[in-house]
Design a protein around this motif. Structure first.
Motif, short mmCIF file in Angstrom:
data_model
loop_
_atom_site.label_atom_id
_atom_site.label_comp_id
_atom_site.label_asym_id
_atom_site.label_seq_id
_atom_site.Cartn_x
_atom_site.Cartn_y
_atom_site.Cartn_z
N LEU A 174 88.87 46.78 6.26
CA LEU A 174 88.00 46.98 7.42
C LEU A 174 87.96 48.46 7.75
O LEU A 174 89.01 49.08 7.96
CB LEU A 174 88.51 46.18 8.63
N ILE A 175 86.76 49.01 7.79
CA ILE A 175 86.58 50.44 8.07
C ILE A 175 85.76 50.58 9.35
O ILE A 175 84.65 50.04 9.45
CB ILE A 175 85.86 51.15 6.91
N PHE A 176 86.31 51.29 10.31
CA PHE A 176 85.64 51.46 11.60
C PHE A 176 85.04 52.86 11.69
O PHE A 176 85.70 53.86 11.43
CB PHE A 176 86.63 51.25 12.75
N ASP A 177 83.76 52.91 12.08
CA ASP A 177 83.05 54.17 12.27
C ASP A 177 82.35 54.08 13.62
O ASP A 177 81.20 53.62 13.72
CB ASP A 177 82.04 54.40 11.14
N GLY A 178 83.06 54.52 14.66
CA GLY A 178 82.52 54.35 16.01
C GLY A 178 82.48 52.87 16.37
O GLY A 178 83.49 52.17 16.32
N ASN A 179 81.31 52.38 16.74
CA ASN A 179 81.15 50.96 17.07
C ASN A 179 80.79 50.11 15.85
O ASN A 179 80.63 48.90 15.96
CB ASN A 179 80.07 50.78 18.15
N LYS A 180 80.63 50.77 14.73
CA LYS A 180 80.26 50.05 13.52
C LYS A 180 81.50 49.71 12.70
O LYS A 180 82.47 50.45 12.69
CB LYS A 180 79.30 50.89 12.67
N ARG A 181 81.41 48.59 12.02
CA ARG A 181 82.53 48.15 11.18
C ARG A 181 82.01 47.75 9.81
O ARG A 181 81.07 46.96 9.70
CB ARG A 181 83.25 46.97 11.82
N ARG A 182 82.61 48.32 8.77
CA ARG A 182 82.28 47.94 7.40
C ARG A 182 83.40 47.08 6.84
O ARG A 182 84.57 47.26 7.16
CB ARG A 182 82.07 49.17 6.52
N LYS A 183 83.02 46.18 5.96
CA LYS A 183 84.00 45.27 5.38
C LYS A 183 83.86 45.29 3.86
O LYS A 183 82.79 45.03 3.33
CB LYS A 183 83.77 43.86 5.94
N LEU A 184 84.96 45.63 3.19
CA LEU A 184 84.98 45.67 1.73
C LEU A 184 86.02 44.67 1.22
O LEU A 184 87.13 44.60 1.74
CB LEU A 184 85.33 47.07 1.23
N LYS A 185 85.66 43.92 0.20
CA LYS A 185 86.58 42.95 -0.37
C LYS A 185 86.67 43.16 -1.88
O LYS A 185 85.65 43.30 -2.55
CB LYS A 185 86.14 41.52 -0.06
#
Length: 319
Positions: free
Chosen positions: A12-23
């Motif tokens: 889980l990568i947080f960039d401000g209010n955005k969240r990216r999810k890598l699996k």
């Protein structure tokens, strides 16, 4: 999500209010774990969480240690919603719990203590094996109608060992074998003569010889592991000397205590946190204003066994 042959990772990568999810999925060979570490570092990962699943988490911990902050969670505390179990969902669930600070980190000692812990636990398994081997020898004697265990408190002492060796050789009469008795056992010579007069055959002697040989090998291995333990525990000599002053704690018991709970008590905060972890205090069940008795909480079985042995040792000695 750690398995024997597979790692399923959710980042889980947080960039401000955005969240990216890598699996991604990785194997569990050393090269795979190094690839995992390089990927996490390249993505800027700072924290990693995994369940303490058997021993499979340990190689992962070793490779990631020093590169990211690692949280090892108790599987009982982080169960996912039933009916939605997949490896990917489990990995994502762990990541979310970590983000919200809902996973308490399990105690993982420094590497030297982890190695010492492996030795102490191996010694415990060897002691268990030695006990099983002694029981097998008792069984062989009983099938040959040798009642030595009914007369002698310990048939594996100096006197008992000589008698067992004489039984293997089959050259002496019961009266002659009973003369191997030493010290207080000399008072039991008449009973020993009856106990040693059995129906041993060559079959029983061959079986007893092999069982005794295995017993000697286990004893030799146990002595070897205790020597290696003492060498590995040399940096904690000053702590062991202090522990040795407590009734019931000898040198080997002190090594087991340090290996399990560590040398730095600040990680526990207080005794009230350490005792439940060791499974040495009762659980609680209060609901709707009513309190119900429950058994002891399930804790670290190695600590529980060691502390109980320490507590009962002075009682047995004084008794």
């Amino acid at each position: 999500d750690v398995h024997k042959k597979l790692l399923v990772v959710c980042l889980l990568i947080f960039d401000g209010n955005k969240r990216r999810k890598l699996k991604k999925r990785f194997g569990t060979f050393k090269a795979d774990l190094i690839e995992l570490r390089e990927w996490l570092v390249s993505e800027g990962c700072t924290h990693v969480v995994m369940e303490s699943t058997s021993v499979y988490w340990m190689p992962v911990y070793e490779v990631l240690e020093g590169h990211v902050q690692i949280v090892v969670g108790n599987a009982q505390h982080i169960k996912n919603v039933p009916g939605r179990k997949t490896d990917e969902n489990d990995a994502e669930w762990l990541a979310k719990l970590l983000c919200f600070g809902l996973i308490r980190n399990s105690f993982v000692p420094p590497k030297p203590l982890r190695h010492l812990r492996q030795l102490t636990r191996f010694r415990q398994s060897m002691i268990k094996t030695a006990t099983q081997q002694k029981n097998r020898i008792h069984g062989v004697l009983e099938t040959g109608n040798i009642k030595l265990g009914s007369v002698a408190t310990d048939i594996f002492g100096a006197s008992g060992t000589d008698m067992l060796q004489a039984l293997v050789e089959g050259k002496l009469e019961p009266a002659a074998m009973a003369q191997f008795a030493r010290q207080k056992m000399k008072e039991k010579i008449p009973q020993l003569m009856l106990a040693l007069d059995g129906t041993m055959t060559n079959h029983h002697r061959n079986l007893l010889r092999m069982e005794m040989s295995m017993h000697d090998k286990i004893d030799a291995s146990l002595a070897e592991v205790e020597l290696v333990m003492s060498e590995a525990a040399a940096p904690y000599k000053h702590l062991l000397e202090r522990l040795d002053m407590i009734p019931g704690i000898n040198w080997l018991a002190g090594i087991s205590v340090i290996a399990e709970i560590g040398a730095d008590m600040s990680v526990w905060g207080s005794a009230s946190r350490l005792t439940p972890w060791a499974g040495l205090c009762p659980g609680s069940h209060d609901s709707a204003g009513k309190s119900r008795k429950v058994g002891d909480r399930k804790g670290n079985p190695h600590v529980t066994r060691t502390i109980i042995q320490i507590a009962t040792a002075p009682v047995k000695k004084n008794g």
